[in-house]
Design a protein around this motif. Structure first.
Motif, PDB file in Angstrom:
ATOM      1  N   GLU A  37     -11.507  15.816  -7.561  1.00 49.19           N
ATOM      2  CA  GLU A  37     -11.380  16.387  -6.219  1.00 49.19           C
ATOM      3  C   GLU A  37     -10.427  15.480  -5.450  1.00 49.19           C
ATOM      4  O   GLU A  37      -9.962  14.496  -5.982  1.00 49.19           O
ATOM      5  N   THR A  38     -10.161  15.860  -4.207  1.00 50.15           N
ATOM      6  CA  THR A  38      -9.435  14.921  -3.365  1.00 50.15           C
ATOM      7  C   THR A  38     -10.366  13.736  -3.130  1.00 50.15           C
ATOM      8  O   THR A  38     -11.483  13.906  -2.658  1.00 50.15           O
ATOM      9  N   ARG A  86      -7.352   3.715  -1.194  1.00 50.53           N
ATOM     10  CA  ARG A  86      -6.346   4.536  -1.873  1.00 50.53           C
ATOM     11  C   ARG A  86      -6.788   5.993  -1.872  1.00 50.53           C
ATOM     12  O   ARG A  86      -7.962   6.280  -2.099  1.00 50.53           O
ATOM     13  N   ASN A  87      -5.842   6.878  -1.642  1.00 49.77           N
ATOM     14  CA  ASN A  87      -6.135   8.312  -1.625  1.00 49.77           C
ATOM     15  C   ASN A  87      -5.572   8.982  -2.875  1.00 49.77           C
ATOM     16  O   ASN A  87      -4.435   8.695  -3.264  1.00 49.77           O
ATOM     17  N   TYR A  88      -6.375   9.850  -3.491  1.00 51.46           N
ATOM     18  CA  TYR A  88      -5.950  10.526  -4.719  1.00 51.46           C
ATOM     19  C   TYR A  88      -6.019  12.038  -4.546  1.00 51.46           C
ATOM     20  O   TYR A  88      -6.929  12.549  -3.892  1.00 51.46           O
ATOM     21  N   GLU A  89      -5.055  12.723  -5.181  1.00 45.65           N
ATOM     22  CA  GLU A  89      -5.042  14.185  -5.179  1.00 45.65           C
ATOM     23  C   GLU A  89      -5.961  14.694  -6.291  1.00 45.65           C
ATOM     24  O   GLU A  89      -6.419  13.924  -7.129  1.00 45.65           O
ATOM     25  N   VAL A  90      -6.180  16.014  -6.291  1.00 47.81           N
ATOM     26  CA  VAL A  90      -6.943  16.619  -7.376  1.00 47.81           C
ATOM     27  C   VAL A  90      -6.187  16.419  -8.683  1.00 47.81           C
ATOM     28  O   VAL A  90      -4.966  16.598  -8.736  1.00 47.81           O
ATOM     29  N   ASN A  91      -6.916  16.019  -9.731  1.00 46.41           N
ATOM     30  CA  ASN A  91      -6.356  15.831 -11.078  1.00 46.41           C
ATOM     31  C   ASN A  91      -5.385  14.671 -11.188  1.00 46.41           C
ATOM     32  O   ASN A  91      -4.622  14.593 -12.148  1.00 46.41           O
ATOM     33  N   GLU A  92      -5.371  13.783 -10.232  1.00 47.04           N
ATOM     34  CA  GLU A  92      -4.477  12.631 -10.331  1.00 47.04           C
ATOM     35  C   GLU A  92      -5.135  11.564 -11.202  1.00 47.04           C
ATOM     36  O   GLU A  92      -6.329  11.281 -11.072  1.00 47.04           O
ATOM     37  N   SER A 134       0.818  -1.207   0.000  1.00 46.21           N
ATOM     38  CA  SER A 134       0.000   0.000   0.000  1.00 46.21           C
ATOM     39  C   SER A 134       0.854   1.260   0.000  1.00 46.21           C
ATOM     40  O   SER A 134       0.339   2.358  -0.186  1.00 46.21           O
ATOM     41  N   LEU A 135       2.166   1.123   0.190  1.00 49.34           N
ATOM     42  CA  LEU A 135       3.048   2.286   0.140  1.00 49.34           C
ATOM     43  C   LEU A 135       3.343   2.725  -1.289  1.00 49.34           C
ATOM     44  O   LEU A 135       3.830   3.831  -1.503  1.00 49.34           O
ATOM     45  N   THR A 136       3.086   1.855  -2.285  1.00 52.36           N
ATOM     46  CA  THR A 136       3.442   2.211  -3.655  1.00 52.36           C
ATOM     47  C   THR A 136       2.554   3.351  -4.152  1.00 52.36           C
ATOM     48  O   THR A 136       1.411   3.470  -3.746  1.00 52.36           O
ATOM     49  N   PRO A 137       3.095   4.190  -5.045  1.00 57.82           N
ATOM     50  CA  PRO A 137       2.297   5.290  -5.593  1.00 57.82           C
ATOM     51  C   PRO A 137       1.093   4.748  -6.368  1.00 57.82           C
ATOM     52  O   PRO A 137       1.153   3.643  -6.912  1.00 57.82           O
ATOM     53  N   ASN A 138       0.019   5.555  -6.405  1.00 58.70           N
ATOM     54  CA  ASN A 138      -1.223   5.138  -7.049  1.00 58.70           C
ATOM     55  C   ASN A 138      -1.000   4.642  -8.470  1.00 58.70           C
ATOM     56  O   ASN A 138      -1.610   3.683  -8.900  1.00 58.70           O
ATOM     57  N   ARG A 139      -0.105   5.344  -9.184  1.00 56.91           N
ATOM     58  CA  ARG A 139       0.081   5.065 -10.608  1.00 56.91           C
ATOM     59  C   ARG A 139       0.545   3.623 -10.823  1.00 56.91           C
ATOM     60  O   ARG A 139       0.195   2.980 -11.801  1.00 56.91           O
ATOM     61  N   TYR A 140       1.366   3.105  -9.924  1.00 54.09           N
ATOM     62  CA  TYR A 140       1.943   1.775 -10.121  1.00 54.09           C
ATOM     63  C   TYR A 140       1.319   0.725  -9.220  1.00 54.09           C
ATOM     64  O   TYR A 140       1.765  -0.412  -9.178  1.00 54.09           O
TER      65      TYR A 140
END
Lengths: 376, 176
Positions: free
Chosen positions: B114-115, B46-52, A196-202
């Protein structure tokens, strides 16, 4: 004011300062890093073997724990059940068969070892003489001395390490069940936390690769260990039918060396053949022992039964890779390196195959292309 | 109501918990508390930023996402590279469920506007769950199946309507 391209005094001073600081901080980072790695090395010296064995135990026991785990039985409870069954089986086996007389066997081997070496050297010298008659070129090469010296140093090492390893086995008996208990109970949670530490993209890719790699790894390690265990038992049974001494020790040697592909089985059968040759002479029993080592254990059991069932599902290393891994492992860590070199390189191989499989997602410029490959 | 009579001792934590949120989803609404707790251990928050970017069109997908909070824009790209909005999804919506059954390329891109907090359910985790405890996993799969088949049903109904309209139009044309 200075002309273009030349720097003022202040700028030069700043440049020097920055460069000096960069170099100084580089040296500081380097030295502190080396100190930290040194400390880590000291702290983990005696932990490598227990952790390795507990990981192996984890991979072996995991299916058993899953078997008992259910709606009513929690995972912790299931681990305790598996431990209880395992220890009681070992205990019962020891009660029924009686522990093999390791102490006496080692003492006898200590006494007998020089005799075996002497005989082996005599045999080799005779072999060399006939070889020299046919090929005069090699007359200068004295192989007997080499073998004798190597065997002596190896034997001295064993004598020196025995009391040392007795203590180590005591600590292993304590640490391995403890470590493998926590690996069995919490490995999923730990790995989920790490992933869960990996960046969202990967994240999706890492999750997929982890699932594949862990599956392959579990099958590979389980397969190899079971293979070595079965080969060891088969050789023990085969040797017990003859009058050869030290059958259990020879079986353990054969099983452990069987972990090294191609070369291991060849090395594993040498002590057995030497002892058979010296004690029993060339006769029916010697040929039977050779038959047990080569035909029954390697060809029939290993190649025809075990490898297709246990190993074939896992992507295997190229033979060249295996030999390189053995040579490099031997250079780094000696005999232990030879044994664990191949599994480690196989693990790396599995990693590389999986990442290559998923490299489409690995491409960071992926989002700038359509799926037809055109630049957006 | 007089606030004095409010039951301040009632456990209100559950309504904020992940399990409660999951039970409010249409596909997981039939699950019992124990099965929800099981599901909680399968999904990833999972948490996402704006525009991610969440995923791009053509990526090999490996699972579906549910929006716990925030907003997600689903879009595709035309041949000039311009974005065509397909949908704006809010809390409680889900997307990407096609990738749950097989590793196919994503057919659209998703981006957080959004976030956003997403809850991901991925194929590898679901497969492992099926191996480990088949009964709750089967219930989860059935719920997913129901949602997907509801969508299919709705789609075919709409298709039927469009067909009828087309037939009417053609009739009018021939009459004229």
């Amino acid at each position: 004011m200075n002309s273009q391209g030349e720097m003022s005094r202040a700028q030069v001073a700043v440049l020097y300062l920055v460069l000096t600081m960069a170099i100084a901080s580089g040296i500081a980072i380097y030295s502190s890093a080396s100190i930290i790695t040194e400390l880590l090395k000291i702290a983990t010296t005696d932990l490598f073997l227990p952790i390795l064995i507990s990981l192996i135990a984890y991979f072996l026991l995991d299916p058993a724990v899953y078997f008992f785990q259910g709606e009513k039985i929690s995972r912790t409870m299931s681990i305790f059940i598996v431990y209880f069954l395992l220890f009681s089986t070992i205990f019962l086996l020891l009660m029924i068969i009686g522990p093999p007389n390791w102490e006496g066997m080692l003492q006898a081997l200590k006494a007998d070892f020089p005799r075996y070496i002497r005989h082996a050297i005599e045999y080799l010298t005779a072999l060399l003489k006939t070889a020299q008659e046919h090929f005069p070129i090699i007359s200068n090469y004295n192989i007997a001395d080499h073998v004798g010296a190597a065997a002596q140093s190896f034997f001295a090492l064993i004598l020196k390490e025995t009391p040392h390893s007795a203590m180590r086995i005591g600590s292993l008996l304590l640490l391995v069940p403890l470590f493998s208990f926590f690996f069995l109970r919490d490995s999923r949670r730990i790995m989920r936390g790490l992933i869960s530490l990996t960046p969202n993209r990967y994240f999706e890719m890492v999750l997929d690769i982890y699932a594949h790699v862990s599956w392959q790894l579990a099958h590979f390690i389980r397969g190899r260990i079971l293979e070595a265990l079965i080969i060891g038992v088969v050789i023990w049974m085969g040797l017990s039918l003859t009058d050869i001494r030290y059958a259990p020790i020879l079986a353990i040697i054969a099983g452990v060396t069987n972990l090294v592909p191609y070369i291991g089985p060849l090395i594993g059968m040498i002590p057995g053949l030497v002892i058979a040759l010296v004690d029993l002479g060339v006769g029916g029993e010697f040929w039977w022992i050779l038959c047990v080592y080569v035909l029954i254990a390697q060809v029939i059991i290993d190649n025809f039964i075990l490898i297709p069932i246990l190993i074939s599902k896992v992507s295997n290393l190229h033979p060249l890779g295996v030999i390189l891994a053995i040579v490099m492992g031997g250079k780094l860590y000696g005999v232990v390196g030879m044994i664990i070199g191949v599994p480690i390189v196989s693990i790396l191989n599995i990693f590389i195959i999986e990442i290559r499989h998923n490299r489409r997602n690995f491409n960071p410029y992926n989002r700038y292309f359509t799926n037809r490959g055109k630049l957006l | 109501m007089n606030p004095f009579w409010n039951n301040i001792f009632r456990d209100r934590g559950y309504e904020k918990s992940l399990a409660y949120f999951l039970s409010s989803m249409p596909m997981f609404k039939d699950l019992e508390k124990r099965e929800l707790a099981f599901l909680e251990h399968i999904v990833h928050v999972r948490n996402y930023e704006v525009n991610e970017t969440i995923f791009s069109e053509g990526d090999i997908g490996s699972g579906m996402y549910t929006i716990r909070s925030g907003q997600v824009q689903i879009y595709t790209l035309d041949e000039h590279g311009l974005e065509i909005d397909q949908a704006i999804l809010g809390a409680g919506d889900f997307f990407g469920e096609i990738a749950l059954t097989a590793s196919r390329p994503r057919c659209a891109s998703a981006r957080a506007t959004e976030t956003t907090v997403l809850i991901g359910l991925f194929r590898t985790d679901l497969l492992e769950a099926v191996r480990r405890s088949p009964a709750p996993s089967a219930k989860i799969m059935l719920g997913l199946n129901r949602v997907v088949s509801d969508r299919l049903l709705q789609c075919s109904c709409q298709l039927e309507e469009v067909k009828e309209q087309l037939a009417d139009n053609q009739k009018q044309h021939t009459n004229e």
